[in-house]
Motif scaffolding. Structure first.
Motif, PDB file in Angstrom:
ATOM      1  N   TRP A  22      64.282  -1.838  36.290  1.00  0.00           N
ATOM      2  CA  TRP A  22      63.587  -0.853  35.456  1.00  0.00           C
ATOM      3  C   TRP A  22      62.150  -0.648  35.949  1.00  0.00           C
ATOM      4  CZ3 TRP A  22      59.259  -1.605  32.353  1.00  0.00           C
ATOM      5  CH2 TRP A  22      58.921  -0.551  31.507  1.00  0.00           C
ATOM      6  N   GLY A  23      61.467  -1.758  36.252  1.00  0.00           N
ATOM      7  CA  GLY A  23      60.089  -1.668  36.717  1.00  0.00           C
ATOM      8  C   GLY A  23      59.966  -0.973  38.056  1.00  0.00           C
ATOM      9  N   MET A  24      60.930  -1.197  38.950  1.00  0.00           N
ATOM     10  CA  MET A  24      60.912  -0.495  40.236  1.00  0.00           C
ATOM     11  C   MET A  24      60.975   1.013  40.036  1.00  0.00           C
ATOM     12  SD  MET A  24      63.485  -2.774  42.591  1.00  0.00           S
ATOM     13  CE  MET A  24      63.193  -4.519  42.900  1.00  0.00           C
ATOM     14  N   TRP A  25      61.819   1.445  39.118  1.00  0.00           N
ATOM     15  CA  TRP A  25      61.942   2.880  38.862  1.00  0.00           C
ATOM     16  C   TRP A  25      60.649   3.435  38.250  1.00  0.00           C
ATOM     17  CZ3 TRP A  25      64.290   6.958  40.401  1.00  0.00           C
ATOM     18  CH2 TRP A  25      64.263   8.129  39.642  1.00  0.00           C
ATOM     19  N   GLU A  26      60.044   2.681  37.349  1.00  0.00           N
ATOM     20  CA  GLU A  26      58.783   3.126  36.758  1.00  0.00           C
ATOM     21  C   GLU A  26      57.707   3.290  37.832  1.00  0.00           C
ATOM     22  OE1 GLU A  26      57.965   3.871  33.384  1.00  0.00           O
ATOM     23  OE2 GLU A  26      60.161   3.989  33.404  1.00  0.00           O
ATOM     24  N   PHE A  27      57.657   2.359  38.776  1.00  0.00           N
ATOM     25  CA  PHE A  27      56.679   2.513  39.857  1.00  0.00           C
ATOM     26  C   PHE A  27      57.032   3.704  40.742  1.00  0.00           C
ATOM     27  CE2 PHE A  27      55.615   1.984  44.318  1.00  0.00           C
ATOM     28  CZ  PHE A  27      54.236   2.116  44.214  1.00  0.00           C
ATOM     29  N   TYR A  28      58.301   3.866  41.040  1.00  0.00           N
ATOM     30  CA  TYR A  28      58.731   4.987  41.891  1.00  0.00           C
ATOM     31  C   TYR A  28      58.293   6.317  41.284  1.00  0.00           C
ATOM     32  CZ  TYR A  28      61.946   8.031  44.495  1.00  0.00           C
ATOM     33  OH  TYR A  28      62.491   9.025  45.278  1.00  0.00           O
ATOM     34  N   LEU A  29      58.471   6.473  40.005  1.00  0.00           N
ATOM     35  CA  LEU A  29      58.013   7.704  39.352  1.00  0.00           C
ATOM     36  C   LEU A  29      56.500   7.819  39.426  1.00  0.00           C
ATOM     37  CD1 LEU A  29      60.269   7.795  36.158  1.00  0.00           C
ATOM     38  CD2 LEU A  29      60.528   9.129  38.256  1.00  0.00           C
ATOM     39  N   HIS A  30      55.816   6.724  39.172  1.00  0.00           N
ATOM     40  CA  HIS A  30      54.354   6.728  39.223  1.00  0.00           C
ATOM     41  C   HIS A  30      53.848   7.087  40.618  1.00  0.00           C
ATOM     42  CE1 HIS A  30      50.199   5.308  39.060  1.00  0.00           C
ATOM     43  NE2 HIS A  30      50.469   4.596  40.127  1.00  0.00           N
ATOM     44  N   SER A  31      54.553   6.650  41.652  1.00  0.00           N
ATOM     45  CA  SER A  31      54.097   6.866  43.028  1.00  0.00           C
ATOM     46  C   SER A  31      54.333   8.285  43.516  1.00  0.00           C
ATOM     47  CB  SER A  31      54.818   5.891  43.968  1.00  0.00           C
ATOM     48  OG  SER A  31      56.178   6.260  44.123  1.00  0.00           O
ATOM     49  N   GLY A  32      54.943   9.113  42.672  1.00  0.00           N
ATOM     50  CA  GLY A  32      55.293  10.451  43.123  1.00  0.00           C
ATOM     51  C   GLY A  32      56.574  10.450  43.937  1.00  0.00           C
ATOM     52  N   GLU A  33      57.463   9.497  43.610  1.00  0.00           N
ATOM     53  CA  GLU A  33      58.758   9.360  44.286  1.00  0.00           C
ATOM     54  C   GLU A  33      58.558   9.142  45.783  1.00  0.00           C
ATOM     55  OE1 GLU A  33      61.844  11.960  43.048  1.00  0.00           O
ATOM     56  OE2 GLU A  33      61.175  12.010  40.972  1.00  0.00           O
ATOM     57  N   LYS A  34      57.852   8.084  46.067  1.00  0.00           N
ATOM     58  CA  LYS A  34      57.524   7.694  47.434  1.00  0.00           C
ATOM     59  C   LYS A  34      58.794   7.303  48.193  1.00  0.00           C
ATOM     60  CE  LYS A  34      53.991   4.686  49.480  1.00  0.00           C
ATOM     61  NZ  LYS A  34      53.015   3.620  49.117  1.00  0.00           N
ATOM     62  N   GLU A  35      59.122   8.067  49.221  1.00  0.00           N
ATOM     63  CA  GLU A  35      60.380   7.881  49.919  1.00  0.00           C
ATOM     64  C   GLU A  35      60.470   6.520  50.599  1.00  0.00           C
ATOM     65  OE1 GLU A  35      64.205   9.036  50.764  1.00  0.00           O
ATOM     66  OE2 GLU A  35      62.718  10.022  49.494  1.00  0.00           O
ATOM     67  N   THR A  36      59.348   6.051  51.162  1.00  0.00           N
ATOM     68  CA  THR A  36      59.392   4.756  51.847  1.00  0.00           C
ATOM     69  C   THR A  36      59.702   3.626  50.875  1.00  0.00           C
ATOM     70  OG1 THR A  36      56.990   4.573  51.603  1.00  0.00           O
ATOM     71  CG2 THR A  36      57.828   5.461  53.689  1.00  0.00           C
ATOM     72  N   PHE A  37      59.208   3.730  49.647  1.00  0.00           N
ATOM     73  CA  PHE A  37      59.511   2.709  48.637  1.00  0.00           C
ATOM     74  C   PHE A  37      60.990   2.731  48.298  1.00  0.00           C
ATOM     75  CE2 PHE A  37      59.900   1.319  44.175  1.00  0.00           C
ATOM     76  CZ  PHE A  37      59.387   0.040  44.293  1.00  0.00           C
TER      77      PHE A  37
END
Length: 660
Positions: free
Chosen positions: A380-395
């Protein structure tokens, strides 16, 4: 450890501390007398190396030897707080009978294996002052009292403590006037006489500095350094480097580092002075809980190393970290979140699970067994960061293999009959069962994984994981509502002792006895009816059930009614909680604040936020618990999760225009 040994230990290392300082690889805990209780290096969780470090003065007019600043019977009075906008801790010590003021400033140098301790002594009397500054240090390297060597290295003017792969060199840019390694160093230091012994296979040693004659109004600065290394030479080289620069330059580097860190964070969205101060202190303190080398987030600096009242706190929990990283995201510090999740991948088990808690190097820490909410929270936390990062492809590319394995494990862990997770330990690590909070976390983890899968074009996996999550939601609604109490059950299939089972059955509760291997039995009650703050997790943050759901609305009111601590306010964890006396917690109070904010009850949310602001420690940190009778700090300082929940509460209110 017997009771006497525990009391002796606590005289050196109390449960509650007043401050922490560090640089995210070296961490120390401190008292408001300036005493340094613990020192961790090269990671902030393990190993810890200090047995006892004390400093004091021998004054020309003082009978009986050295007066130690931290001695509660010596008469020293202390004013202590953080240096504004930094993680440096400053203690000003005065004495009604001595014409001297001692200003002590402790800070770790950014990027260096170096703790700096600046002692500025000022003669406040009318006559010249003769004094000597004493430093006594006992090191239990790797928290071990055996196999130490203490050596005075003359050409470096340094006291060296070492064992195995760890060494600590102590010295000053001012040349010491006396030393003693081992051979009764404490007795010698206390009496003001150091015998010049150079080396001993003991843990302790002492140094002193002659301050000559200090004229009225005159000040002198003695900088002390604790330099760490993985060998004698490394530690001595680090100390040599420390001495090679002015103390003021190290101090300026520290100030600049923290100023830059705060400038890169999102500013506090409130002009309220108390909220802004706690917001900044939260940012500063949480950074110290994120390991520089690995990115691991530690729940708290360790304070109960012998597990005398709890199971320890200096570990990384996936659950705590998921809340902390979400707070980092909100505060503009997403790089700390990203670094944590890169570490989390390395701690995943081959079967896709994440175990209860870990050391910073990724190895499994002492634990009580699987908590299914831990790995689910990480997804869940990984997805929250992914959204926060602007859907950073490298992540996405880095975490996807771990997400896929993690979600597959969660699906395998579901009970085909109910769709809910199989029994595991609850988030408070006290009971085994099918817990509603844990089930909600699995829902959150699976929906997050499904969202990742869609980004990867894996529509079949996304559909499978969404379907599993949907069944969890349906099963929670169908099986877990307790109408008589106005709350969801805390859980199902609760494991209890045989005595508790027999009593519950006499009271008419339903349950069963499960036959285990080798003739053992497991006694299980069908329902756990205790009202628990974690039940809010159904909506906040995992969104299984909408915030405005009538059941959630009713349950939140039940929680507030049953769990509000009657004298000081604040919210307890659950009914009949006995841990450390059953106190209100900061994070639980803020959890209800989150829910009230999302519910639109902003005034109620603000009152709950204000409870946290009101109950900071004297140095501005948030504890885990507040004493239910006095309102004083009761347990764990600081708790990273408490600070994270505060940041989240502030941003939730501010985003709705409800925080000025």
């Amino acid at each position: 450890m017997n009771e006497q040994q525990l009391q002796d230990h606590l005289r050196k290392k109390p449960y509650l501390v007043d401050a922490i300082a560090g640089n995210s690889s070296m961490l120390v805990s401190l008292g408001r007398s300036g005493r340094l209780y613990r020192l961790w290096w090269p990671h902030i969780d393990y190993p810890q190396h200090v047995d006892e470090i004390r400093t004091g003065l021998r004054l020309g007019t003082t009978p009986g030897g050295v007066t130690w600043f931290d001695d509660p019977d010596a008469g020293w009075q202390h004013a202590a707080n953080y240096v504004p906008h930094t993680n440096a801790y400053r203690v000003v010590s005065t004495h009604p009978e001595y014409p001297v003021t001692v200003e002590q400033t402790d800070f770790a140098v950014p990027g260096q294996p170096l703790m700096a301790r600046g002692y500025r002594l000022t003669n406040t009397g009318q006559e010249a002052l003769r004094a000597e500054l004493f430093h006594y240090g006992s090191f239990h390297v790797m928290d071990n009292s055996l196999y130490m060597t203490t050596e005075f290295v003359g050409d470096q003017d340094a006291m060296l403590h070492f064992r195995h792969r760890y060494a600590f060199a102590i010295g000053s840019s001012e040349v010491c006037s006396g030393y003693q390694a081992g051979q009764g160093s404490w007795h010698g230091a206390s009496n003001g006489y150091l015998n010049g012994n150079r080396i001993d296979m003991k843990s302790d040693g002492a140094l002193k500095w002659n301050l000559s004659s200090l004229e009225p109004g005159q000040s002198v600065l003695i900088p002390l350094y604790i330099a760490a290394g993985h060998s004698r030479n490394d530690a001595l080289d680090a100390l040599r480097q420390a001495k090679g620069r002015e103390y003021g330059q190290w101090y300026a580097d520290m100030e600049s580092y923290w100023a830059k860190y705060l400038a890169n964070a999102a500013p506090c969205p409130s002009e309220d002075g108390a909220i802004a101060a706690l917001y900044e202190r939260s940012l500063l303190g949480m950074k110290l809980m994120a390991d520089e080398a690995t990115g691991t987030i530690v729940a708290a600096p360790e304070f109960d190393e012998h597990f005398s009242r709890c199971g320890g706190y200096a570990y990384s929990w996936g659950r705590d970290a998921a809340f902390v990283t979400t707070a980092f995201n909100k505060a503009g510090l997403g790089e700390l979140s990203e670094k944590f999740y890169e570490w989390a991948i390395t701690a995943q088990e081959p079967d896709g699970s994440w175990q209860q808690r870990h050391y910073n190097d990724g190895s499994l820490a002492p634990h009580w067994g699987l908590q299914i909410d831990e790995g689910a929270s990480l997804l869940w936390g990984m997805w929250e960061f992914y959204l926060h990062s602007g859907e950073k492809e490298t992540f996405l590319e880095r975490v996807w293999p771990a997400v896929e394995k993690g979600a597959a494990f969660l699906v395998r862990f579901l009970d085909p009959a109910t769709g809910l997770p199989l029994p595991s330990m609850d988030l408070w690590e006290e009971r085994e069962g099918v817990h509603v909070y844990s089930s909600s976390a699995v829902y959150g983890g699976l929906t997050a994984a499904a969202s990742f899968a869609r980004r990867k074009g894996q529509s079949d996996l996304a559909e499978q994981w969404d379907l599993a999550a949907s069944r969890i939601g349906s099963s929670l609604e169908e099986r877990c509502w307790n109408e008589s109490k106005g709350s969801y059950y805390r859980g199902l299939n609760l494991k209890v002792s045989r005595e508790a089972y027999d009593e519950a059955r006499r009271q008419g509760e339903s349950g069963f006895v499960q036959q285990l291997d080798k003739g053992y039995e497991k006694h299980v009650l069908d329902f756990d009816p205790i009202v628990d703050i974690s039940l809010l997790g159904i909506s906040v943050p995992f969104n299984v059930v909408p915030v405005e759901s009538p059941r959630m609305t009713r349950m939140a009111d039940t929680i507030e009614r049953l769990l509000t601590s009657p004298i000081v306010g604040g919210i307890k964890r659950y009914e009949n909680d006995t841990y450390i006396g059953g106190n209100p917690w900061i994070l639980t109070t803020l959890w209800l604040s989150h829910y009230r904010t999302l519910q639109g009850r902003y005034e109620d949310a603000r009152k709950l936020l204000d409870f946290a602001v009101k109950h900071v420690t004297s140095s501005g940190l948030l504890p885990e618990q507040v004493d239910r009778d006095t309102g004083n700090t009761a347990w764990v300082v600081p708790l990273t999760w408490s600070h994270a929940m505060f940041l989240l509460a502030v941003h939730l209110l501010a985003e709705r225009g409800q925080l000025q």
